[in-house]
Design a protein around this motif. Structure first.
Motif, PDB file in Angstrom:
ATOM      1  N   ALA A 416       0.825  -1.209   0.000  1.00  0.00           N
ATOM      2  CA  ALA A 416       0.000   0.000   0.000  1.00  0.00           C
ATOM      3  C   ALA A 416       0.861   1.262   0.000  1.00  0.00           C
ATOM      4  O   ALA A 416       0.430   2.325  -0.469  1.00  0.00           O
ATOM      5  N   ALA A 417       2.073   1.131   0.503  1.00  0.00           N
ATOM      6  CA  ALA A 417       3.011   2.260   0.525  1.00  0.00           C
ATOM      7  C   ALA A 417       3.895   2.294  -0.721  1.00  0.00           C
ATOM      8  O   ALA A 417       4.850   3.078  -0.783  1.00  0.00           O
ATOM      9  N   GLY A 418       3.601   1.436  -1.711  1.00  0.00           N
ATOM     10  CA  GLY A 418       4.350   1.434  -2.963  1.00  0.00           C
ATOM     11  C   GLY A 418       5.622   0.618  -2.927  1.00  0.00           C
ATOM     12  O   GLY A 418       6.500   0.795  -3.772  1.00  0.00           O
ATOM     13  N   ILE A 419       5.744  -0.298  -1.973  1.00  0.00           N
ATOM     14  CA  ILE A 419       6.939  -1.126  -1.838  1.00  0.00           C
ATOM     15  C   ILE A 419       6.604  -2.553  -2.275  1.00  0.00           C
ATOM     16  O   ILE A 419       5.633  -3.145  -1.778  1.00  0.00           O
ATOM     17  N   ARG A 420       7.370  -3.106  -3.207  1.00  0.00           N
ATOM     18  CA  ARG A 420       7.167  -4.507  -3.584  1.00  0.00           C
ATOM     19  C   ARG A 420       7.451  -5.390  -2.379  1.00  0.00           C
ATOM     20  O   ARG A 420       8.457  -5.204  -1.678  1.00  0.00           O
ATOM     21  N   ALA A 421       6.581  -6.348  -2.123  1.00  0.00           N
ATOM     22  CA  ALA A 421       6.752  -7.198  -0.938  1.00  0.00           C
ATOM     23  C   ALA A 421       6.167  -8.568  -1.181  1.00  0.00           C
ATOM     24  O   ALA A 421       5.184  -8.726  -1.908  1.00  0.00           O
ATOM     25  N   SER A 488      15.582  -3.627  15.270  1.00  0.00           N
ATOM     26  CA  SER A 488      14.198  -3.898  15.658  1.00  0.00           C
ATOM     27  C   SER A 488      13.441  -2.584  15.661  1.00  0.00           C
ATOM     28  O   SER A 488      13.934  -1.573  16.181  1.00  0.00           O
ATOM     29  N   VAL A 489      12.252  -2.601  15.077  1.00  0.00           N
ATOM     30  CA  VAL A 489      11.438  -1.391  15.034  1.00  0.00           C
ATOM     31  C   VAL A 489      10.003  -1.743  15.386  1.00  0.00           C
ATOM     32  O   VAL A 489       9.561  -2.894  15.218  1.00  0.00           O
ATOM     33  N   ALA A 490       9.270  -0.740  15.886  1.00  0.00           N
ATOM     34  CA  ALA A 490       7.858  -0.939  16.190  1.00  0.00           C
ATOM     35  C   ALA A 490       7.084  -1.117  14.892  1.00  0.00           C
ATOM     36  O   ALA A 490       7.469  -0.591  13.835  1.00  0.00           O
ATOM     37  N   LEU A 491       5.990  -1.861  14.957  1.00  0.00           N
ATOM     38  CA  LEU A 491       5.180  -2.114  13.763  1.00  0.00           C
ATOM     39  C   LEU A 491       4.748  -0.818  13.094  1.00  0.00           C
ATOM     40  O   LEU A 491       4.712  -0.719  11.866  1.00  0.00           O
ATOM     41  N   ALA A 492       4.443   0.195  13.908  1.00  0.00           N
ATOM     42  CA  ALA A 492       3.988   1.462  13.355  1.00  0.00           C
ATOM     43  C   ALA A 492       5.084   2.158  12.544  1.00  0.00           C
ATOM     44  O   ALA A 492       4.793   3.006  11.694  1.00  0.00           O
ATOM     45  N   GLN A 493       6.365   1.822  12.811  1.00  0.00           N
ATOM     46  CA  GLN A 493       7.482   2.449  12.120  1.00  0.00           C
ATOM     47  C   GLN A 493       8.069   1.576  11.011  1.00  0.00           C
ATOM     48  O   GLN A 493       9.042   1.957  10.362  1.00  0.00           O
ATOM     49  N   VAL A 495       7.118   0.570   7.907  1.00  0.00           N
ATOM     50  CA  VAL A 495       7.131   1.062   6.539  1.00  0.00           C
ATOM     51  C   VAL A 495       8.177   2.164   6.363  1.00  0.00           C
ATOM     52  O   VAL A 495       8.961   2.152   5.405  1.00  0.00           O
ATOM     53  N   THR A 496       8.219   3.094   7.314  1.00  0.00           N
ATOM     54  CA  THR A 496       9.202   4.198   7.245  1.00  0.00           C
ATOM     55  C   THR A 496      10.624   3.663   7.281  1.00  0.00           C
ATOM     56  O   THR A 496      11.486   4.103   6.487  1.00  0.00           O
TER      57      THR A 496
END
Length: 504
Positions: A416-421, A488-493, A495-496
């Motif tokens: 949804a953020a334009g990143i192939r996954a 390690s990053v929080a789920l909310a972070q 995509v960024t």
């Protein structure tokens, strides 16, 4: 004992048949890199066609053999040059040889309902039952644009402009290509004066002449002279029957093909042709058409460096009836050893007023442009005009199969953020999954186990940076202690953070 041995031998003989995995000669498999490059090239050409008001069309791969044209094999040789088969009603069908003949059939079949001129473009595979060789395939993609129901030099001039515009659209500079234009009516005039009638009886001989001249850049004057005369044997021992022209006729034809050699301006070529053609009515008509084309090209800013008149251009197919042209690449291209590589013509076209008329029994003027996608793309790659910025997908490792719904949700957020996954859906532990990611060139791997899920976190592995850092680490202990390129990053972070890693 003997019975048991016989039974074992029988079992060996009854092994299931396993076909050998092999590709038919003259056909090729295409990787993602090649397919993306071909698609990009076709879309750039389509943008030119669409901008000039042309509409897309798709015709089937099979046509009835008699619809493909007289330049193809006759009823006695239905599979000569094409891949043909009989339908259940015993009619011969053949895979299309090009995209023009099927388009002519479509126009004839829907003639009354089409606005004319009918302007269409198309790209698709074509098939030729010919001897394959280096760079010569039995299946390849063509990309065409055509105007049907368009009489006069304006339609021909527009096709020449379109050819130049496609070259610009793919990134070529004016000095890197040239559209070279001639007129079949000029050669018709020369042949008429040489005793080759412009009739059905002389059609085979005329086609042999055209195909001989079309090889001038490859075989030179000596090889073409042989093909205009009795014939020629090539390096492989294959013999090509000649057009059997007399010595005077051969001299006239060769003189015509070199008439434009010393002329830098289109007007100079026209002047030279007026002298060479003499009183041939058909030849003089060809000169007049070139004059009209010159005026239109000049008015639109297409100079002689981009679009030149060249009397050696004839095009090898028999259905052309007027102006013809080819696009030649002029860039200095060299192979890995520094040797010059001559690409030559990568596309062309011209007027073919008789193709639709075969179906309708009335004059239906038409003109078009076509290029071979693979050949053109290969040349563009050598010239440095093909670049792909497709980033491999981010991969979410299947660390815990019970978390699969969560993994797919994370992948959706990235897309949804334009990143192939992609989520890894194969089998194997995380080590094997990361090896898979390495083969794919994955930039970031995302790991989440039950502990990370409870904390609302994911672990990101920068695989590109990790590979670079790993080269400087000498021991497994140091590797485990450093945990290179991992965070390690929080789920909310998530995509960024992924975007930052990719952009870096």
């Amino acid at each position: 004992m003997a019975t048991e041995q016989q039974s074992q031998k029988k079992k060996k003989k009854q092994k299931p048949f396993r076909p050998k995995a092999r590709r038919p000669r003259g056909f090729e498999d295409k990787s993602a890199h090649l397919l993306r490059a071909e698609t990009a090239l076709i879309q750039k050409a389509f943008s030119v066609y669409d901008g000039r008001g042309f509409e897309p069309l798709q015709t089937p791969a099979f046509e009835y053999a008699d619809a493909l044209g007289k330049f193809l094999p006759d009823e006695d040789r239905p599979n000569e040059g094409v891949f043909a088969m009989q339908d259940d009603d015993e009619q011969w069908m053949a895979l299309r040889y090009d995209l023009t003949a099927p388009m002519a059939r479509f126009v004839a079949e829907n003639f009354d309902g089409l606005a004319k001129p009918y302007r269409r473009y198309q790209a698709g595979s074509v098939y030729r039952n010919e001897k394959p060789g280096p760079g010569r395939f039995r299946e390849f993609i063509q990309c065409d644009a055509d105007s049907v129901g368009a009489p006069g030099a304006a339609a021909d001039a527009e096709m020449i402009m379109i050819a130049a515009d496609v070259m610009t659209a793919v990134g070529l500079k004016p000095a890197e290509y040239q559209v070279r234009v001639n007129n079949r009516k000029l050669l018709d005039g020369i042949l008429e004066s040489s005793g080759v009638p412009n009739t059905q009886e002389g059609a085979v001989q005329r086609l042999q002449v055209l195909r001989a001249i079309d090889k001038l850049d490859r075989l030179g004057a000596e090889g073409v002279t042989a093909l205009l005369g009795e014939g020629r044997e090539d390096e492989s021992g294959d013999y090509t029957q000649g057009a059997k022209l007399g010595a005077a006729a051969i001299k006239s034809v060769l003189a015509f093909t070199t008439a434009s050699e010393n002329a830098s301006e289109r007007g100079d070529v026209i002047t030279a042709l007026e002298k060479a053609i003499g009183t041939s009515e058909r030849g003089l008509t060809g000169v007049k058409e070139l004059s009209e084309i010159d005026a239109l090209l000049s008015a639109c800013g297409y100079g002689p460096q981009q679009c030149a008149f060249d009397t050696s251009i004839v095009r090898g197919l028999g259905y052309y009836t007027g102006p013809v042209f080819e696009v030649e690449l002029l860039a200095d291209i060299r192979d890995r050893k520094g040797r010059p590589v001559r690409i030559g013509s990568i596309g062309g076209g011209g007027r073919y007023d008789d193709l639709v008329s075969r179906f309708k029994g009335q004059l239906v003027p038409a003109t078009g442009f076509s290029f071979g996608v693979s050949r053109f793309l290969s040349a563009l790659e050598r010239m440095g005009h093909v670049s792909q910025n497709v980033i491999p997908p981010v991969m979410i490792c299947a660390f815990d199969r019970e978390l699969m719904p969560t993994y797919f949700k994370l992948a959706d957020e990235l897309r949804a953020a334009g990143i192939r996954a992609e989520v890894f859906i194969g089998s194997g532990n995380v080590t094997k999954q990361l090896k898979y990611a390495d083969k794919r060139g994955v930039p970031v791997a995302i790991l989440m186990g039950s502990d990370e899920a409870e904390r609302g976190e994911v672990t990101l592995k920068d695989l590109k940076l990790g590979a670079q850092m790993a080269k400087a680490i000498e021991s497994n202990e140091e590797w485990r202690a450093s945990r290179p390129a991992q965070q390690s990053v929080a789920l909310a972070q998530m995509v960024t953070a992924v975007k930052q890693i990719i952009s870096a």
